[in-house]
Scaffold this motif. Structure first.
Motif, mmCIF file in Angstrom:
data_model
loop_
_atom_site.group_PDB
_atom_site.id
_atom_site.type_symbol
_atom_site.label_atom_id
_atom_site.label_comp_id
_atom_site.label_asym_id
_atom_site.label_seq_id
_atom_site.Cartn_x
_atom_site.Cartn_y
_atom_site.Cartn_z
ATOM 1 N N ALA A 208 0.840 -1.201 0.000
ATOM 2 C CA ALA A 208 0.000 0.000 0.000
ATOM 3 C C ALA A 208 0.877 1.253 0.000
ATOM 4 O O ALA A 208 1.924 1.305 0.645
ATOM 5 C CB ALA A 208 -0.928 0.011 1.206
ATOM 6 N N ARG A 209 0.413 2.265 -0.708
ATOM 7 C CA ARG A 209 1.199 3.484 -0.854
ATOM 8 C C ARG A 209 1.034 4.436 0.322
ATOM 9 O O ARG A 209 1.942 5.204 0.634
ATOM 10 C CB ARG A 209 0.809 4.194 -2.152
ATOM 11 C CG ARG A 209 1.778 5.285 -2.539
ATOM 12 C CD ARG A 209 1.511 5.885 -3.885
ATOM 13 N NE ARG A 209 2.620 6.741 -4.269
ATOM 14 C CZ ARG A 209 2.569 7.614 -5.264
ATOM 15 N NH1 ARG A 209 1.464 7.736 -5.998
ATOM 16 N NH2 ARG A 209 3.629 8.362 -5.548
ATOM 17 N N VAL A 210 -0.134 4.405 0.963
ATOM 18 C CA VAL A 210 -0.432 5.333 2.046
ATOM 19 C C VAL A 210 -0.945 4.554 3.247
ATOM 20 O O VAL A 210 -1.865 3.741 3.116
ATOM 21 C CB VAL A 210 -1.496 6.370 1.615
ATOM 22 C CG1 VAL A 210 -1.873 7.277 2.786
ATOM 23 C CG2 VAL A 210 -0.998 7.196 0.428
ATOM 24 N N VAL A 211 -0.358 4.802 4.408
ATOM 25 C CA VAL A 211 -0.861 4.271 5.674
ATOM 26 C C VAL A 211 -1.196 5.456 6.559
ATOM 27 O O VAL A 211 -0.327 6.289 6.844
ATOM 28 C CB VAL A 211 0.169 3.366 6.373
ATOM 29 C CG1 VAL A 211 -0.353 2.923 7.742
ATOM 30 C CG2 VAL A 211 0.481 2.157 5.510
ATOM 31 N N MET A 212 -2.460 5.563 6.961
ATOM 32 C CA MET A 212 -2.895 6.632 7.849
ATOM 33 C C MET A 212 -3.141 6.052 9.236
ATOM 34 O O MET A 212 -3.895 5.092 9.374
ATOM 35 C CB MET A 212 -4.159 7.299 7.318
ATOM 36 C CG MET A 212 -3.964 7.997 5.993
ATOM 37 S SD MET A 212 -5.370 9.067 5.589
ATOM 38 C CE MET A 212 -4.797 9.737 4.021
ATOM 39 N N ILE A 213 -2.510 6.657 10.238
ATOM 40 C CA ILE A 213 -2.620 6.170 11.607
ATOM 41 C C ILE A 213 -3.340 7.233 12.426
ATOM 42 O O ILE A 213 -2.838 8.348 12.600
ATOM 43 C CB ILE A 213 -1.239 5.877 12.212
ATOM 44 C CG1 ILE A 213 -0.405 5.006 11.251
ATOM 45 C CG2 ILE A 213 -1.396 5.181 13.556
ATOM 46 C CD1 ILE A 213 1.031 4.808 11.699
ATOM 47 N N GLY A 214 -4.521 6.889 12.908
ATOM 48 C CA GLY A 214 -5.339 7.842 13.638
ATOM 49 C C GLY A 214 -5.073 7.820 15.128
ATOM 50 O O GLY A 214 -4.188 7.113 15.631
ATOM 51 N N GLU A 215 -5.866 8.593 15.851
ATOM 52 C CA GLU A 215 -5.819 8.658 17.310
ATOM 53 C C GLU A 215 -7.156 9.207 17.758
ATOM 54 O O GLU A 215 -7.759 10.037 17.074
ATOM 55 C CB GLU A 215 -4.688 9.573 17.783
ATOM 56 C CG GLU A 215 -4.774 10.973 17.187
ATOM 57 C CD GLU A 215 -3.611 11.861 17.581
ATOM 58 O OE1 GLU A 215 -2.756 11.407 18.358
ATOM 59 O OE2 GLU A 215 -3.569 13.008 17.117
ATOM 60 N N ALA A 216 -7.631 8.746 18.909
ATOM 61 C CA ALA A 216 -8.927 9.194 19.411
ATOM 62 C C ALA A 216 -8.838 10.499 20.177
ATOM 63 O O ALA A 216 -9.854 11.063 20.561
ATOM 64 C CB ALA A 216 -9.545 8.115 20.300
ATOM 65 N N SER A 217 -7.629 11.008 20.411
ATOM 66 C CA SER A 217 -7.428 12.317 21.016
ATOM 67 C C SER A 217 -6.061 12.820 20.598
ATOM 68 O O SER A 217 -5.209 12.052 20.130
ATOM 69 C CB SER A 217 -7.499 12.247 22.545
ATOM 70 O OG SER A 217 -6.229 11.909 23.089
ATOM 71 N N HIS A 218 -5.823 14.122 20.789
ATOM 72 C CA HIS A 218 -4.505 14.708 20.529
ATOM 73 C C HIS A 218 -3.695 14.843 21.810
ATOM 74 O O HIS A 218 -2.722 15.603 21.841
ATOM 75 C CB HIS A 218 -4.665 16.094 19.894
ATOM 76 C CG HIS A 218 -5.168 16.087 18.493
ATOM 77 N ND1 HIS A 218 -4.663 15.255 17.514
ATOM 78 C CD2 HIS A 218 -6.138 16.829 17.890
ATOM 79 C CE1 HIS A 218 -5.299 15.495 16.370
ATOM 80 N NE2 HIS A 218 -6.201 16.431 16.570
ATOM 81 N N GLY A 219 -4.078 14.118 22.866
ATOM 82 C CA GLY A 219 -3.392 14.315 24.133
ATOM 83 C C GLY A 219 -3.149 13.051 24.927
ATOM 84 O O GLY A 219 -3.094 13.096 26.156
ATOM 85 N N THR A 220 -2.954 11.911 24.229
ATOM 86 C CA THR A 220 -2.863 10.620 24.914
ATOM 87 C C THR A 220 -1.514 9.965 24.649
ATOM 88 O O THR A 220 -1.127 9.752 23.491
ATOM 89 C CB THR A 220 -3.997 9.692 24.449
ATOM 90 O OG1 THR A 220 -5.250 10.303 24.782
ATOM 91 C CG2 THR A 220 -3.902 8.327 25.096
#
Length: 406
Positions: A31-43
């Motif tokens: 895969a060319r793009v892997v997006m890694i999320g997060e449920a908050s910007h402070g954890t």
């Protein structure tokens, strides 16, 4: 036994160390793009495990750069640092002074940037670090004027300068006074497209931000869509810049990473699937049940360590608390083999930079079909707040983002 208990047991894998990512790396494949999320910007856990997965992608799968939900000029300083052409990452990250400072000015990001600087040492093609977002309108305009002060840039600066670098003043002027700097900004962008990447991208930021602030005062999802389309276009521009075979790791909030095709919002995850093909994009979400987080109680307020209450009854967080290991990795099976948990619509928590724990049971949840929204999911039952570099109150003139500061 919980109704989803057997299903979770069948697809959950304990997550103990970086070696447990093997199955996810197999899913990512070419895969060319892997997006890694997060449920908050402070954890803390979200940042450290995202960095752990990224380290393996860079070291073992030859990804070209990391692109984050951050501003282009700020991230340029980090990019220079991790390439070894400027000072230490700590110095670059301390330069993030616009609220919410903790989002990138934190020890977890310093740890990753230090690793990346060492990783890049001696490499003929160092891994870059870039910002995808559009909030740096005036900072980007100053960079353009320093680098290439063409007449349209001067005209755009003269128009925008009347608002004293206050986006709220500009936004409300476009609504009530019918004022607009759109024309000189667009002329500047046309003039600078195709120039040096940094100059061109800063022009795109100014144009994107000007559009965003006009849309912001109208309300609704328009401004969100302007912002995510800008981030999508920036990602595509970076991949074009790196050329054939280039690959990107993207860090952003779950609300930007997760596919939202069934709503009136776009996300960089849904746009990337459309642009590159679903088989070339892997979307990874994250979540937790309870703990603590760094956030502000109101927009622009000082950062505070706040409690995260247990997940709302019946939510994804509540379900996984009852059925999953304390730390777990889910790599979703093909559509035909998906269990009910990945198909049913459940509430999924999203904590923004503005967070009020006492309102958690009433808000902060998004209806989600997990299997449509992500390709994989990282779960942490209990999490703790990340470690900011400078816990100072920073005033902000920014308008609160739709839907809630993510």
């Amino acid at each position: 036994m919980h109704r989803y208990g057997d299903e979770v047991a069948a697809i959950a894998r304990p997550l103990v160390d970086e070696g447990d990512f093997d199955v996810l790396l197999d899913r990512i494949g070419s895969a060319r793009v892997v997006m890694i999320g997060e449920a908050s910007h402070g954890t803390h856990e979200f940042y450290t495990w995202r960095a752990a997965l990224t380290r393996r992608l860079l070291a073992e799968r030859d990804f070209s750069f990391v692109a984050v939900e951050g501003d282009w000029p700020d991230c340029e300083r980090v990019d220079a640092s991790v390439r070894g052409s400027a000072g230490e990452p700590l110095e670059a990250l301390l330069g993030y002074v616009r609220w919410p400072t903790w989002m990138w000015a934190n020890e977890e990001t310093v740890d990753f940037a230090d690793w990346l600087r060492a990783f890049n040492s001696g490499r003929s093609a160092p891994v870059g670090f870039y910002g995808l977002d559009l909030y740096s309108m005036w900072e980007s305009l100053r960079e353009i004027l320093r680098a290439d002060a063409v007449e349209p840039a001067r005209q755009a600066n003269e128009c925008l300068g009347a608002y004293s670098e206050d986006p709220q003043s500009y936004a409300w002027a476009t609504k009530f006074l019918r004022a607009s700097c759109e024309d000189p900004v667009v002329r500047m962008l046309i003039e600078l497209r195709g120039r040096d990447l940094a100059v061109w991208q800063n022009a795109e930021v100014v144009a994107g931000a000007e559009h965003y602030y006009r849309a912001m005062v109208r309300g609704g999802a328009d401004s969100w869509n302007v912002r995510d389309r800008h981030m999508d276009a920036t990602l595509a521009r970076l991949l074009d810049h790196y050329g054939d075979g280039s690959r990107a790791v993207v860090w952003a909030h779950n609300s930007h990473v997760g596919d939202a095709n069934a709503t009136d919002q776009v996300t960089i995850g849904s746009l990337a699937r459309e642009r590159f093909g679903a088989d070339q994009v892997v979307l990874v979400g994250m979540g937790s049940h309870r703990g603590s987080v760094i956030a502000g109680r109101t927009w622009g307020a000082g950062m505070t360590e706040l409690p995260v209450p247990p997940g709302r009854p019946g939510s994804l967080e509540d379900i996984l608390h009852a059925t999953a290991p304390p730390s777990a990795l889910f790599v979703f099976p093909p559509l035909a083999d998906r269990p009910d948990l990945l198909v049913d619509e459940v509430a999924h928590r999203a904590i923004g930079v503005v967070y009020r724990p006492e309102m958690d049971q009433l808000g902060n949840y998004v209806p989600s079909r997990l299997g449509d929204r992500y390709d994989a999911f990282l779960w942490f039952d209990e999490t703790r707040a990340l470690r900011p570099l400078h816990p100072l109150h920073i005033d902000t003139h920014e308008l609160e983002t739709y839907p809630s500061g993510v």
